[in-house]
Scaffold this motif. Sequence first.
Motif, short mmCIF file in Angstrom:
data_model
loop_
_atom_site.label_atom_id
_atom_site.label_comp_id
_atom_site.label_asym_id
_atom_site.label_seq_id
_atom_site.Cartn_x
_atom_site.Cartn_y
_atom_site.Cartn_z
N LYS A 171 -67.91 -44.65 24.73
CA LYS A 171 -66.78 -44.34 23.87
C LYS A 171 -66.20 -45.84 23.21
O LYS A 171 -65.76 -45.82 22.03
CB LYS A 171 -65.79 -43.59 24.42
N ASP A 172 -65.98 -46.81 24.17
CA ASP A 172 -65.38 -48.06 23.72
C ASP A 172 -66.07 -48.90 22.92
O ASP A 172 -65.66 -49.90 22.17
CB ASP A 172 -64.52 -48.62 24.95
N SER A 173 -67.37 -49.04 23.34
CA SER A 173 -68.37 -50.12 22.59
C SER A 173 -69.06 -49.57 21.52
O SER A 173 -69.48 -48.35 21.65
CB SER A 173 -69.20 -50.73 23.51
N VAL A 174 -69.43 -50.38 20.75
CA VAL A 174 -70.37 -49.82 19.63
C VAL A 174 -71.79 -49.70 20.20
O VAL A 174 -72.16 -50.81 20.98
CB VAL A 174 -70.40 -50.93 18.36
N VAL A 175 -72.52 -48.63 19.98
CA VAL A 175 -73.64 -48.50 20.52
C VAL A 175 -75.04 -48.93 19.33
O VAL A 175 -74.75 -48.39 18.15
CB VAL A 175 -74.00 -47.14 21.29
N CYS A 176 -75.81 -49.64 19.82
CA CYS A 176 -76.65 -50.26 18.83
C CYS A 176 -78.31 -49.87 19.15
O CYS A 176 -78.51 -50.06 20.33
CB CYS A 176 -76.47 -51.60 18.54
N SER A 177 -78.93 -49.63 18.22
CA SER A 177 -80.55 -49.69 18.43
C SER A 177 -81.27 -50.50 17.45
O SER A 177 -80.68 -50.83 16.21
CB SER A 177 -81.05 -48.12 17.99
N LEU A 178 -82.22 -51.36 18.00
CA LEU A 178 -83.04 -52.33 17.16
C LEU A 178 -84.19 -51.48 16.34
O LEU A 178 -84.34 -50.01 16.98
CB LEU A 178 -83.83 -52.93 18.30
N SER A 179 -84.52 -51.85 15.44
CA SER A 179 -85.47 -51.22 14.71
C SER A 179 -86.23 -52.18 13.86
O SER A 179 -85.87 -53.00 13.35
CB SER A 179 -85.03 -50.07 13.69
N ARG A 180 -87.53 -52.09 13.80
CA ARG A 180 -88.12 -53.13 12.64
C ARG A 180 -87.69 -52.63 11.30
O ARG A 180 -87.19 -51.46 11.05
CB ARG A 180 -89.56 -53.08 12.78
N ALA A 181 -88.22 -53.36 10.22
CA ALA A 181 -87.74 -53.16 8.99
C ALA A 181 -88.55 -52.12 8.12
O ALA A 181 -89.46 -52.37 7.27
CB ALA A 181 -87.62 -54.49 8.19
N ALA A 222 -73.26 -41.06 18.95
CA ALA A 222 -72.36 -42.14 19.08
C ALA A 222 -70.96 -42.11 18.27
O ALA A 222 -71.05 -41.70 16.90
CB ALA A 222 -72.99 -43.54 18.63
N GLN A 223 -70.01 -42.53 18.94
CA GLN A 223 -68.77 -42.63 18.02
C GLN A 223 -68.62 -43.90 17.06
O GLN A 223 -68.15 -43.70 15.90
CB GLN A 223 -67.64 -42.83 19.04
N ARG A 224 -69.36 -44.97 17.29
CA ARG A 224 -69.59 -46.00 16.58
C ARG A 224 -70.95 -46.59 16.68
O ARG A 224 -71.26 -46.76 17.98
CB ARG A 224 -68.57 -47.26 16.89
N LYS A 225 -71.65 -46.63 15.61
CA LYS A 225 -72.87 -47.01 15.91
C LYS A 225 -73.48 -48.20 14.85
O LYS A 225 -72.76 -48.44 13.78
CB LYS A 225 -73.85 -45.85 15.53
N ARG A 226 -74.30 -48.85 15.20
CA ARG A 226 -74.82 -50.10 14.41
C ARG A 226 -76.44 -50.06 14.60
O ARG A 226 -77.31 -49.79 15.64
CB ARG A 226 -74.59 -51.44 15.18
N ILE A 227 -77.14 -50.28 13.42
CA ILE A 227 -78.45 -50.23 13.24
C ILE A 227 -78.88 -51.74 13.02
O ILE A 227 -78.31 -52.45 12.32
CB ILE A 227 -79.12 -49.28 12.13
N HIS A 228 -79.61 -52.12 13.93
CA HIS A 228 -79.98 -53.79 13.88
C HIS A 228 -81.36 -53.61 13.49
O HIS A 228 -82.42 -53.29 14.28
CB HIS A 228 -79.92 -54.13 15.34
N THR A 229 -81.97 -54.32 12.23
CA THR A 229 -83.06 -54.33 11.62
C THR A 229 -83.47 -55.64 11.45
O THR A 229 -82.70 -56.37 11.33
CB THR A 229 -83.34 -53.50 10.53
#
Length: 514
Positions: free
Chosen positions: A68-78, A93-100
């Motif tokens: 809940k407290d940290s942003v959750v991220c997944s890697l992805s190719r472009a 996720a409450q807060r999410k990041r996509i890392h491409t």
Amino acid sequence: MADSNRLIIFDTTLRDGEQSPGASMTKEEKIRIARQLERLKVDIIEAGFAASSQGDFESIKAIAGIVKDSVVCSLSRANDRDISRAAEALAPAQRKRIHTFIATSPLHMEKKLRMSPDQVYEQARQAVRFARQFTDDVEFSPEDGSRSDMDFLCRVLEAVITEGATTINFADTVGYGVPELYGQMLRTLRERIPNSDKAVWSVHCHNDLGMAVANSLAGVMIGGARQVECTINGLGERAGNTALEEIIMAVRTRKDHFGLEVGIDTTQIVPTSKLVSQITGFAVQPNKAVVGANAFAHASGIHQDGILKARDTYEIMRAEDVGWSANKIVLGKLSGRNAFKQRLDELGIKLDSEAEVNAAFSRFKELADRKSEIFDEDIMALVSDEQQSHDKEHYQFVSLAQRSETGEKPHAKVIFSIAGSEVSCEGDGNGPVDAIVNAIETQTQSGAELLLFSVNAITTGTQSQGEVTMRLSKSGRIVNGVGADLDIVVASAKAYLSALNKLHSKTEKLNPQM
Ligand code: KIV
Ligand code: ZN
């Protein structure tokens, strides 16, 4: 944004750390680590690479639902498929990041991607544009950035910021950077790219030349980065990644120089380090900064004398500030279920059901019958053991008898179960561990090669449990198995079976950078 004094800590233990050969983790293990990272208060947890395997996808999804407290991220190719997969896994996720990411160096574009710079430019733009449909928090990494052409980098990075990338992560993928040069490159990028102030700049360094931490800090101080990507214990492919604990303690201890704030709870550093080491089987070297067993041991007489007179003569950090506690006896034979459960809570260990707590408690009672003092490390090891058996592993240890005598060939009899059915087997060997491995192999016939065998005492004293790591290799796959017991021969049998289970699970995982 770049003027802020807050340093964002992006932990990639579960993604880049896991890319280290043998460090693969099960979903339950990743959840335990993610919970601990949240207690450590990292800002972002890169939970995996969703498109790499069904297992990674499920782990990210589970972590996204729990943290809940940290942003959750997944890697992805472009590419659209990877990005959609990441978005799907991150949905809870409450807060999410996509890392491409996509490689931008001439070498990688030509030899690995077989793409022209224009194609890479287009693909990077489209990837960020597509990722922005799922979240406002999109990170872009130019892979092998530190060996890329500056003009080309400026072109690509300006375009991805225009498409909505909110973090730009300057990757020193092969650990080629040198602090002054790496920091200066980052600074030049920020100065030359007209919209650079619209993104947070990040550093991501590998440790091939032992400079990952120095490069990251140069990226912060010279280049103006305000995010550091790092892993616990510096875990990662080859020589590893930037070590989180070293970055945090450098910035905290030398605040006079860095002038930066981090949100980390430093007292959780050592517990997190121990958990990651115990789950992955990657032991921490004794002289490792901050988390090594000797990091605060003042062995020489002169130093001890100085420390007794005034601690700061030789001590620049306090052991307790990073979570070292003198091995504390926490529980014993007479401790009840409530005390045990409370200690699990204090250690941040959440078992899924009351049945699991009961099973772990009965293991604890067995251990307490054989060992009068139970430490936190013992509890962590028994929970790992319990989780392995709860996961209905293919091979499960039952018991063994082993005989060694000077001048005689060691002999072992091992009983274990294969898919629920017990088998009994015997074997001789050059030593007791060789004998148990030979006995187990009469049934499993894995033919795996043993690459590493190590034994560590979990706590101090001869009563300590031994924790054994065995690294096996078969058909190009490398796995680590870990087992703990008061009897190191039993711990070895458990470690061997745990490694065989990982080989058996056949989870093929795609390396994002291949
Ligand atoms: O080292 C690297 O380039 C990476 C990227 C995927 C960010 O791990
Ligand atoms: Zn990396």
